[in-house]
Structures are given as C-alpha cells and as structure tokens.
Design an enzyme around this catalytic site. Structure first.
Site, PDB file in Angstrom:
ATOM      1  CB  CYS A 149      -0.931  -0.009   1.213  1.00 53.90           C
ATOM      2  SG  CYS A 149      -2.002   1.427   1.295  1.00 53.90           S
ATOM      3  CB  CYS A 152      -0.706   2.565   3.891  1.00 56.68           C
ATOM      4  SG  CYS A 152      -2.152   1.848   3.153  1.00 56.68           S
ATOM      5  CG  ASP A 153       3.068   1.254   4.581  1.00 53.73           C
ATOM      6  OD1 ASP A 153       2.594   1.756   5.617  1.00 53.73           O
ATOM      7  OD2 ASP A 153       2.885   0.080   4.243  1.00 53.73           O
TER       8      ASP A 153
END
Ligand code: NAP
Length: 325
Positions: A149, A152-153
C-alpha cells in the site's frame, strides 16, 4: 433488554462480520443506537488477523485526527475498545457460511456456532495479493521496506530518496509508481509481461514521468535483505535468466481479493468479486437487511477513513431497517 456480554441472543438484532475500520465503526454506531451488535472479528490465520489490513501497516499518517500519526495496530485496538465500551460483543471466529434466504438470517462460524440475525453488516474487507516469494512476508511484517500500500506507507522517511520497485502492470501499479515519485529517487516498475494492463491515461502518465523506469518481462523470485530490503532477485520471463537488482523498497501492486467467498453467491457481486450495491450512497445489498461496508464493496478508494465512513452508513441504514422492516 440487550443481551449480557457473554450471551448470544436468538435472534440477534445486528451481526457485523469483519473487524477493520468499517466493521468497528458500524459496531460503534449500532451500539450507541442500543442495537447491542455482535461482531465476528475473525480468527487469526497465517495471512490475516482480526483488525484487517491496518494490522500490517506500521504508521497511519492520513487518518484525520492524528496529527502525529498512529500505528495501524494501535488504531485498530482503539477502534475495538471504543466498540466494546458500548454494548458490543465480540467473537474471535470467522463466519464461514451464511443462509440469507432464511429470516432471520443464519450465520455459521469456524467454531461451528450458528447465530441468527435480523440484519447483517458485511465488512470483511479485501486482502492485498502478495507475490508469495521468499523474504516478502518477513520484510513486510517487520516494516523492512516491503508494502502492498503506497498510499499507506510511501510517505515514511524510510523510502525518501531511495530507488523503489513497484511490481504490477495495472492501474494500481501505475498509481503507486506515480505516487512514489514524490518521495523516491527513482521508481522502477517491474512487470511480468511487455504490455501493461493499466488504462491508457495511467500508462501515459507513468511513461511520461522521467522518474519512472520500466523493467519488462521480469518476475520477482526473491526479496533480499535481513533487517531491511537490500534488493530483488529477478527472473526474465522469456529467457529464464536470473539477475539481482538493488532497491531500497518494494511495493506490491498486483491487485486485491475481496473476502466474499463465505457469501457463496447469495448476494450480488460485481465481475471483479466486490459486493454490488444497487443504489449509490446506500450500503444495502440486493438482499434487504444485508449491508456491505468498507473494502469488501469498495474497489476504488480503499482507505481506512472511507471504510469507516461506510461502516457508519451501514449501521444507520441497518437501524432504520430494524425499526421499519
Ligand atoms: P489489476 O488490474 O488486476 O492488475 C494487476 C496487475 O498485477 C496486472 O498487470 C497483473 O499482470 C499483475 N499481476 C497479478 N498477479 C501477479 C503476480 N503474481 N506476479 C506479478 N504480477 C502480477 O489490479 P489493480 O491494478 O489493483 O486494479 C484493480 C481495479 O481497480 C482495476 O479495475 C483498476 O482499473 C482499478 N483501479 C483504478 C485506479 C484509477 O483509476 N486511478 C487506481 C487503482 C485501481 P498481468 O497484466 O500480466 O495480468
């Protein structure tokens, strides 16, 4: 009177299946509406734990209300705590089968339990697909530079200025590659064929970006590195030759699989397997009284905050359904 913490009512008013942001938000709203929801949070397995995909996310920096970020696990523990603080009961079991033709609905769990429910919220999410090669899972779990992701990261300091690999040839891979150009030194898209699956517009954007380079006909056979990713072992899909590539991060973007198998075709799904919702801005499925929230029905946004929003919607719709039939 709502049933006590350990009792299972027959029938239950509302059963929530799933324990990511959508499931817990549905439970919080339902509990505060005195529906005393029962949540099947899922049984831990090798590839999934209660709490869903955020349990694999180290830092969540885009969920509003957390100016300093929050750990994915901490966040899901707090979601759960908030639901339990009101009258939510939790079973650490998977729902493995349902009968949605019956009223009340019937749900069967991995422990052989049978629960009947007047309304159901399906919030079982979708699992990111992984390559399944050595090193990948270990470095993803340890925060060693492997992720499924980018949104997300990707913004973590870890990836700044590094050479990053993105695996996949679809829109997700193009999107992740474009996103990572904001942080990485260079982005390498590794695709197993010589032709992309992504839409023309996303291909054009990625190809026009000078920070993105494409490696064609290559499959990743191993992720190298002990504590942190050091590189990839690649195999040429045409010649079979193997080579090593130094990278400081890997984003796997080869699609998601929605967790709908347990529904066994009893609610309408889209061609890609996600739950189909007949009306826009509504979470009710084609079966009245069964609602779907979060990634199990969302093949587009797939964010914690949007999942939580649809969990809220599902609970409010369920409340109306239970009040008016
Ligand atoms: P996808 O379209 O199914 O693409 C998956 C890609 O991963 C394909 O290129 C596939 O290769 C590759 N792949 C699959 N398994 C692999 C493996 N084991 N090893 C190596 N490569 C593998 O999935 P997606 O990109 O997540 O997109 C899903 C849906 O969401 C699509 O409808 C997409 O349009 C939509 N989406 C849209 C946007 C947007 O518009 N901004 C963004 C993200 C997603 P092959 O091509 O060889 O099969």
């Amino acid at each position: 009177m709502p049933p006590s913490k350990t009792e299972i009512a027959d029938p239950e008013s509302l059963v929530v299946v799933g324990s990511g942001p959508a499931g817990w938000t549905a439970a919080i709203y339902a509990a505060r509406a005195n529906l005393a929801p029962l949540v099947f949070e899922g049984a831990p397995s090798r590839t999934m734990v209660p709490g869903g995909q955020l349990m694999f996310t180290t830092d969540v920096e885009n969920y509003p209300g957390f100016p300093d970020g929050v750990g994915g696990i901490d966040m899901m523990m707090d979601f759960r705590k908030q639901a339990v603080r009101f009258d939510t009961r939790v079973l650490t079991e998977d729902v493995v089968a349902v009968d949605l033709s019956a009223r009340p609905f019937v749900l069967r769990s991995s422990e052989g339990r049978e629960v009947r429910a007047k309304a159901v919220v399906v919030a079982t999410g979708a699992n990111a697909r992984w390559l399944g090669v050595p090193g990948e899972e270990r470095l993803a779990r340890s925060g060693g530079g492997v992720s499924a992701c980018a949104v997300c990261d990707g913004a973590l300091p870890f990836f700044r200025g590094r050479t990053i690999a993105v695996v996949g040839g679809g829109d997700s891979a193009m999107e992740d590659a474009l996103y990572m150009t904001k942080f990485a030194g260079e982005v390498l898209v590794i695709h197993r064929r010589a032709e992309l699956r992504a839409s023309r517009i996303m291909q054009d954007r990625a190809m026009a970006n000078p920070a993105i380079r494409f490696l064609w006909n290559k499959t990743v056979v191993e992720v190298l590195g002990e504590e942190e990713i050091a590189g990839l072992r690649l195999r040429d899909a045409e010649t079979g030759d193997e080579s090593s590539l130094e990278v400081g991060g890997l984003f796997v973007a080869i699609g998601h699989t929605p967790n709908t198998a347990f529904l066994d075709g009893q609610i309408d799904l889209k061609d890609n397997g996600y739950v189909r919702l007949p009306a826009s801005w509504r979470t009710e499925t084609n079966v009245p009284g069964v609602f779907a929230a979060g990634d199990v029905m969302d093949d587009f946004y797939r964010q914690a905050v949007s999942a939580a929003g649809t969990g809220c919607m599902a609970a409010l719709e369920a409340e109306r359904f239970l009040a008016h039939g």
